[in-house]
Motif scaffolding. Structure first.
Motif, PDB file in Angstrom:
ATOM      1  N   ASP A 120      43.416  74.199 -17.009  1.00 13.82           N
ATOM      2  CA  ASP A 120      42.817  73.059 -17.718  1.00 13.82           C
ATOM      3  C   ASP A 120      43.008  71.723 -17.022  1.00 13.82           C
ATOM      4  N   PHE A 121      43.993  71.635 -16.150  1.00 12.47           N
ATOM      5  CA  PHE A 121      44.311  70.327 -15.578  1.00 12.47           C
ATOM      6  C   PHE A 121      44.384  70.365 -14.055  1.00 12.47           C
ATOM      7  N   PRO A 122      43.316  70.809 -13.394  1.00 10.76           N
ATOM      8  CA  PRO A 122      43.326  70.788 -11.923  1.00 10.76           C
ATOM      9  C   PRO A 122      43.429  69.369 -11.372  1.00 10.76           C
ATOM     10  N   ALA A 123      42.959  68.374 -12.151  1.00 10.49           N
ATOM     11  CA  ALA A 123      43.056  66.980 -11.692  1.00 10.49           C
ATOM     12  C   ALA A 123      44.503  66.540 -11.574  1.00 10.49           C
ATOM     13  N   LEU A 124      45.382  67.214 -12.311  1.00  7.44           N
ATOM     14  CA  LEU A 124      46.803  66.881 -12.221  1.00  7.44           C
ATOM     15  C   LEU A 124      47.312  67.117 -10.806  1.00  7.44           C
ATOM     16  N   GLY A 125      46.746  68.129 -10.142  1.00  7.87           N
ATOM     17  CA  GLY A 125      47.112  68.390  -8.758  1.00  7.87           C
ATOM     18  C   GLY A 125      46.749  67.217  -7.853  1.00  7.87           C
ATOM     19  N   TRP A 126      45.577  66.636  -8.089  1.00  6.74           N
ATOM     20  CA  TRP A 126      45.155  65.472  -7.298  1.00  6.74           C
ATOM     21  C   TRP A 126      46.122  64.317  -7.502  1.00  6.74           C
ATOM     22  N   VAL A 127      46.533  64.073  -8.751  1.00  3.74           N
ATOM     23  CA  VAL A 127      47.480  62.997  -9.045  1.00  3.74           C
ATOM     24  C   VAL A 127      48.815  63.264  -8.357  1.00  3.74           C
ATOM     25  N   PHE A 128      49.292  64.514  -8.443  1.00  2.00           N
ATOM     26  CA  PHE A 128      50.566  64.863  -7.819  1.00  2.00           C
ATOM     27  C   PHE A 128      50.497  64.648  -6.302  1.00  2.00           C
ATOM     28  N   ASP A 158      54.568  60.751  15.487  1.00  4.41           N
ATOM     29  CA  ASP A 158      53.543  61.642  16.030  1.00  4.41           C
ATOM     30  C   ASP A 158      53.318  62.876  15.154  1.00  4.41           C
ATOM     31  N   LEU A 159      54.026  62.951  14.033  1.00  3.03           N
ATOM     32  CA  LEU A 159      53.931  64.139  13.180  1.00  3.03           C
ATOM     33  C   LEU A 159      52.908  63.928  12.070  1.00  3.03           C
ATOM     34  N   PRO A 160      51.840  64.729  12.035  1.00  2.00           N
ATOM     35  CA  PRO A 160      50.905  64.661  10.904  1.00  2.00           C
ATOM     36  C   PRO A 160      51.422  65.543   9.757  1.00  2.00           C
ATOM     37  N   LEU A 161      51.452  64.974   8.579  1.00  2.00           N
ATOM     38  CA  LEU A 161      51.904  65.707   7.397  1.00  2.00           C
ATOM     39  C   LEU A 161      50.785  65.661   6.366  1.00  2.00           C
ATOM     40  N   SER A 162      50.147  66.816   6.158  1.00  3.62           N
ATOM     41  CA  SER A 162      49.034  66.887   5.222  1.00  3.62           C
ATOM     42  C   SER A 162      49.506  67.467   3.899  1.00  3.62           C
ATOM     43  N   VAL A 163      49.307  66.720   2.824  1.00  5.30           N
ATOM     44  CA  VAL A 163      49.692  67.184   1.485  1.00  5.30           C
ATOM     45  C   VAL A 163      48.496  67.949   0.928  1.00  5.30           C
ATOM     46  N   GLU A 164      48.478  69.246   1.186  1.00  3.43           N
ATOM     47  CA  GLU A 164      47.361  70.102   0.806  1.00  3.43           C
ATOM     48  C   GLU A 164      47.356  70.377  -0.697  1.00  3.43           C
ATOM     49  N   PRO A 165      46.225  70.892  -1.228  1.00  2.00           N
ATOM     50  CA  PRO A 165      46.192  71.257  -2.659  1.00  2.00           C
ATOM     51  C   PRO A 165      47.325  72.180  -3.079  1.00  2.00           C
ATOM     52  N   ALA A 166      47.753  73.073  -2.157  1.00  2.00           N
ATOM     53  CA  ALA A 166      48.866  73.969  -2.495  1.00  2.00           C
ATOM     54  C   ALA A 166      50.146  73.194  -2.750  1.00  2.00           C
ATOM     55  N   CYS A 167      50.248  71.994  -2.132  1.00  2.00           N
ATOM     56  CA  CYS A 167      51.440  71.177  -2.318  1.00  2.00           C
ATOM     57  C   CYS A 167      51.456  70.472  -3.667  1.00  2.00           C
ATOM     58  N   ALA A 168      50.347  70.586  -4.416  1.00  3.88           N
ATOM     59  CA  ALA A 168      50.364  70.018  -5.763  1.00  3.88           C
ATOM     60  C   ALA A 168      51.332  70.778  -6.648  1.00  3.88           C
ATOM     61  N   GLY A 169      51.592  72.044  -6.299  1.00  5.91           N
ATOM     62  CA  GLY A 169      52.610  72.802  -7.006  1.00  5.91           C
ATOM     63  C   GLY A 169      52.306  73.082  -8.457  1.00  5.91           C
ATOM     64  N   LEU A 170      51.009  73.245  -8.819  1.00  6.42           N
ATOM     65  CA  LEU A 170      50.682  73.452 -10.231  1.00  6.42           C
ATOM     66  C   LEU A 170      51.225  74.776 -10.759  1.00  6.42           C
ATOM     67  N   ASN A 171      51.154  75.820  -9.929  1.00  5.95           N
ATOM     68  CA  ASN A 171      51.695  77.098 -10.379  1.00  5.95           C
ATOM     69  C   ASN A 171      53.212  77.021 -10.537  1.00  5.95           C
ATOM     70  N   VAL A 172      53.862  76.396  -9.562  1.00  6.38           N
ATOM     71  CA  VAL A 172      55.304  76.221  -9.654  1.00  6.38           C
ATOM     72  C   VAL A 172      55.638  75.283 -10.808  1.00  6.38           C
ATOM     73  N   LEU A 173      54.779  74.299 -11.053  1.00  7.48           N
ATOM     74  CA  LEU A 173      54.997  73.370 -12.157  1.00  7.48           C
ATOM     75  C   LEU A 173      55.074  74.123 -13.480  1.00  7.48           C
ATOM     76  N   GLN A 174      54.163  75.069 -13.693  1.00  7.22           N
ATOM     77  CA  GLN A 174      54.173  75.820 -14.951  1.00  7.22           C
ATOM     78  C   GLN A 174      55.480  76.592 -15.097  1.00  7.22           C
ATOM     79  N   ALA A 175      55.959  77.206 -14.010  1.00  7.86           N
ATOM     80  CA  ALA A 175      57.226  77.926 -14.064  1.00  7.86           C
ATOM     81  C   ALA A 175      58.382  76.970 -14.348  1.00  7.86           C
TER      82      ALA A 175
END
Length: 271
Positions: A120-128, A158-175
């Protein structure tokens, strides 16, 4: 067990399976999502053994209508959260009808036993992701690193750090919400402290996710991106989440301690 309570439990189980299976998008990340099912055996562990009423009470018509309305609304607007709340209403009816003693505070656990955060809240991942990236940028600048950020892409030297959708941690958030709910139910007394602890779960989860991003970035800068993206990417992140779980436990126990002190002063026991 009497036939009528058993039939009601079967109906609740069927409704629960329907809520889980109506949208099976969670199967993609099943290893992260399925642990939230632990909410139900944990609820049973906290509340059993159940003591049955000698004769069933009268089911409340208003609650039945509310539960049915929530479930129908959940189906109509495709909301797992509304369906989960409807399930909770029906289970509360079951408790008041068939059980002699029960506590509604423990219903916090099964509420988080359905995958409504992810669905219900995929947008929460964007906020995170965006807020986490912004905070991580500030932290690295405070440590003296040269940092530039473009949305969720952070360049630390020189290090690129990309915060991907997986880094939103929504599944881990539920746990984490399930784990935090368990700590709350075990430690925090009923009342405003219980509400404060429950509403603090989401910001604490955000803090855990942000710490995870920061830790991975720090390891990548000091030990190289290959190491950061190896086994450490998963297990290092879980270590941070475990640390946050312990932090939650400390905060909730502090709330419980204050509740006990105020209860002793006022002479009013807390349930």
């Amino acid at each position: 067990m009497k036939t009528l309570p058993l039939l009601n439990l079967v109906a609740l189980a069927v409704l629960g399976v329907f809520i889980w299976m109506r949208d099976i998008s969670w199967i993609v990340d099943a290893s992260d999502t399925l642990p939230v099912l632990a909410a139900f055996p944990l609820f049973a562990w906290l509340t059993m053994p159940w003591k049955w009423q000698a004769s069933p009470g009268k089911m409340r018509t208003g609650s039945m209508v509310a539960g049915l309305g929530l479930c129908l609304a959940g189906i109509a607007v495709d909301s797992t959260l509304l369906l989960a709340i409807g399930w909770i209403v029906f289970f509360d009816i079951f408790q008041t009808t068939f059980l002699e003693k029960f506590s509604r505070r423990f219903l916090l656990l099964p509420l988080f036993g359905f995958p409504w955060v992810v669905q219900d809240f995929p947008a929460l991942g964007w906020v995170f992701r965006h807020s986490g990236a912004a905070v991580v940028e500030i932290l690295f600048k405070a440590l003296g690193y040269s940092v530039a950020r473009e949305g969720t892409m952070i360049y630390i030297g020189d290090l690129p750090l990309s915060v991907e959708p997986a880094c939103a941690g929504l599944n881990v958030l539920q746990a984490m919400l399930v784990a935090g709910s368990l700590v709350i139910c075990l430690t925090v007394p009923t009342g405003w402290r219980f509400a404060v602890a429950a509403f603090s779960l989401l910001p604490l989860a955000w803090l855990a996710n942000t710490m995870r991003i920061f830790t991975l970035g720090l390891v990548g800068v000091n030990f190289g991106p290959d190491f950061a993206m190896s086994w450490f990417h998963k297990w290092g992140g879980w270590a941070v989440l475990c640390f946050m779980y312990l932090l939650c436990q400390g905060l909730f126990r502090a709330l419980a301690f204050e509740g006990k002190k105020s209860g002793m002063v006022s002479g009013t026991p807390h349930v």
